[in-house]
Design a protein around this motif. Sequence first.
Motif, PDB file in Angstrom:
ATOM      1  N   ALA A 447       0.843  -1.192   0.000  1.00 29.00           N
ATOM      2  CA  ALA A 447       0.000   0.000   0.000  1.00 29.00           C
ATOM      3  C   ALA A 447       0.880   1.244   0.000  1.00 29.00           C
ATOM      4  O   ALA A 447       1.567   1.523   0.978  1.00 29.00           O
ATOM      5  CB  ALA A 447      -0.910  -0.010   1.217  1.00 29.00           C
ATOM      6  N   ALA A 448       0.872   1.975  -1.110  1.00 28.09           N
ATOM      7  CA  ALA A 448       1.672   3.200  -1.240  1.00 28.09           C
ATOM      8  C   ALA A 448       0.804   4.276  -1.850  1.00 28.09           C
ATOM      9  O   ALA A 448      -0.102   3.981  -2.629  1.00 28.09           O
ATOM     10  CB  ALA A 448       2.879   2.935  -2.144  1.00 28.09           C
ATOM     11  N   THR A 449       1.076   5.524  -1.478  1.00 22.77           N
ATOM     12  CA  THR A 449       0.377   6.618  -2.141  1.00 22.77           C
ATOM     13  C   THR A 449       1.210   7.891  -2.066  1.00 22.77           C
ATOM     14  O   THR A 449       2.351   7.870  -1.580  1.00 22.77           O
ATOM     15  CB  THR A 449      -1.043   6.825  -1.561  1.00 22.77           C
ATOM     16  N   VAL A 450       0.645   8.974  -2.579  1.00 20.97           N
ATOM     17  CA  VAL A 450       1.341  10.255  -2.598  1.00 20.97           C
ATOM     18  C   VAL A 450       0.502  11.235  -1.789  1.00 20.97           C
ATOM     19  O   VAL A 450      -0.713  11.319  -1.990  1.00 20.97           O
ATOM     20  CB  VAL A 450       1.503  10.747  -4.057  1.00 20.97           C
ATOM     21  N   VAL A 451       1.152  11.923  -0.834  1.00 23.79           N
ATOM     22  CA  VAL A 451       0.404  12.871   0.016  1.00 23.79           C
ATOM     23  C   VAL A 451       1.002  14.274  -0.080  1.00 23.79           C
ATOM     24  O   VAL A 451       2.155  14.437  -0.494  1.00 23.79           O
ATOM     25  CB  VAL A 451       0.409  12.431   1.510  1.00 23.79           C
ATOM     26  N   ASP A 452       0.197  15.261   0.321  1.00 26.66           N
ATOM     27  CA  ASP A 452       0.689  16.639   0.356  1.00 26.66           C
ATOM     28  C   ASP A 452       1.291  16.934   1.729  1.00 26.66           C
ATOM     29  O   ASP A 452       1.375  16.042   2.587  1.00 26.66           O
ATOM     30  CB  ASP A 452      -0.429  17.621  -0.035  1.00 26.66           C
ATOM     31  N   ASP A 453       1.648  18.218   1.946  1.00 24.53           N
ATOM     32  CA  ASP A 453       2.283  18.608   3.212  1.00 24.53           C
ATOM     33  C   ASP A 453       1.448  18.259   4.433  1.00 24.53           C
ATOM     34  O   ASP A 453       1.978  18.017   5.504  1.00 24.53           O
ATOM     35  CB  ASP A 453       2.515  20.127   3.227  1.00 24.53           C
ATOM     36  N   GLU A 454       0.117  18.279   4.251  1.00 26.35           N
ATOM     37  CA  GLU A 454      -0.775  18.016   5.391  1.00 26.35           C
ATOM     38  C   GLU A 454      -1.168  16.550   5.482  1.00 26.35           C
ATOM     39  O   GLU A 454      -2.138  16.212   6.150  1.00 26.35           O
ATOM     40  CB  GLU A 454      -2.036  18.878   5.292  1.00 26.35           C
TER      41      GLU A 454
END
Length: 650
Positions: A447-454
């Motif tokens: 399980a991998a994803t891309v997140v923002d600063d928050e």
Amino acid sequence: MSGNESLANLLREERRFAPPAELAAAANVKEEAYDRAKEDRLAFWAEQARRLSWSTEPTETLDWSNPPFAKWFADGRLNVAYNCVDRHVEAGHGDRVAIHFEGEPGDTRTVTYAQLKDEVSQAANALTELGVQAGDRVAIYLPMIPEAVTAMLACARIGAAHSVVFGGFSADAVASRIQDADAHVVITADGGYRRGAPSALKPAIDEAVAKCPQVEHVLVVRRTGQDVAWDDTKDVWWHEAVGRQSTDHTPQAFDAEHPLFILYTSGTTGKPKGILHTSGGYLTQASYTHHAVFDLKPESDVFWCTADIGWVTGHSYIVYGPLSNGATQVIYEGTPDTPHQGRFWEIVQKYGVTLLYTAPTAIRTFMKWGDDIPAGFDLSSLRVLGSVGEPINPEAWMWYREHIGGNRCPIVDTWWQTETGAMMISPLPGVTHTKPGSAQTPLPGIAATVVDDEANEVANGSGGYLVLTEPWPSMLRTIWGDDQRFIDTYWSRFPERYFAGDGAKKDDDGDIWLLGRVDDVMLVSGHNISTTEVESALVSHPKVAESAVVGAADATTGQAIVAFVILRGSAKDEGEALIKELRDHVGKTLGPIAKPKRVLTVAELPKTRSGKIMRRLLRDVAENRQLGDVTTLTDSTVMDLIQSKLPAAS
Ligand code: 6R9
């Protein structure tokens, strides 16, 4: 940095390649694996663990009651070396070649699984005689010779954790790693062959051991026959101490969470981190990913991973993945241009290599040397091509596909780290419609994803930070001796997420593109721009083989983009005209904001010993600063050459 714009998303890539029909039809792993893993991730991994041979089958899968400290298959017991060697012999494959060894000077050795079993058993008996016990650590500092594999497996067999230190590291680097792991036995060689000459290893160990009084024995393999200093109280020859042992050794089972190895990552600052991997979960994922991502058919394939055994790629995809799967593989000792620039392709032709795993840095070097070199060899045995270590630029990917893969072989761009232990994000060769330059999809069960600063997941089409959202079997268990640093480094930036330190974006289909280390991201007039994308735009120009891009402090734009480029063998350096052409090309490909302010042509780029570009040093050059730590560079004279180029360009 503002939310979803945290990394620019500039590059557009429309090319797609379907898996070859025949490969897809017979693939080890098909589309349904993703569905099964999604339905029940833990059941999926429990099923993969059963690909191994356990003396006590695990009934527990994951214990995550004390995050981020994971336990996988905790009530299971197994012997890792038994899984990599004995069980193949017991299954009747003792005559199968495990290792085709090709020494740099051209000497060769063939090691079958039956022979490997005998040698590992002898080495295990020798280590026991030297006092090594389960739970101890053994340091290994060897060239790329079969004894490196034997030594690692012998440690695993008796439950001692190995700490392999890359043969190019200095005495100080070795000493600090021996100290940190508190190793009492070291395995080394007189030397190895490198660029056509014997290169000594033992002097560095002698110097390191002088600083590590706890070291009791140094086991020395004779490889080059060069003279060595000898300390009778500590030094023993491998051929004497191992050679006289019995080939019988009964492997004992250890807990799934028994330490298997420590591997140090240099990191950018501070003291090296000893990444700790354990047995059952690590072997499950190393084995499964090798089977799935290379579609390994052990009866017919010949696998070749060109990494050094001193890096995690060598641990997982020379030793534990391929051998647990009963693969036949090539191990090559030397450099790709010794004695000629076609050496790799000569080896592929000679052994009929079907599955090749190498790094973008090597591929870009081959591009620079020219298309005619691989064209001189028969590469028709190849079936799947892998890439690892850095983002692969789309044009390097296309070159690999065309000039090495004959436009026929799927390319698997595999993202993972020392810390993840095994591959995490990669296409599957019989399933994925590949895109040049993208690692694309988390493997089944990951399980991998891309997140923002928050820490919010970004929408498709946006960039941010790569995170892993669920524990995985081959995850690091801690940093050796420093649990707090483990928590601080990986688990503190985003709550309950593993922060990998890499920038990434999701494209419109939700596929993941790696954008390089977040420390390297540039901030130009308020826009975050990834070094990887500008480098890929430069490499897409027919005259450019390789490039490194950095942001240098700039009074007007905050940071200005400075590009260092290596031209292809056939291209001429036409000075200012070429520089303008390259700047315009980036402007056209990515947009005016990404146009480098300065472009410098150079002969070499500074790289770590595992082939990753060290942008930090180029930033020092571009900002006219004194160079930072250069000890991990392959060749520190590269920086003198680059610095001498600078005045002309500003
Ligand atoms: C296996 C290995 C890990 C770092 C990682 C990332 C970079 C590795 C990559 C990749 C883009 C890929 N990296 N594979 N970046 N695409 N396919 O290299 O381990 O030496 O620990 O380095 O390498 O930046 O975070 P390690």
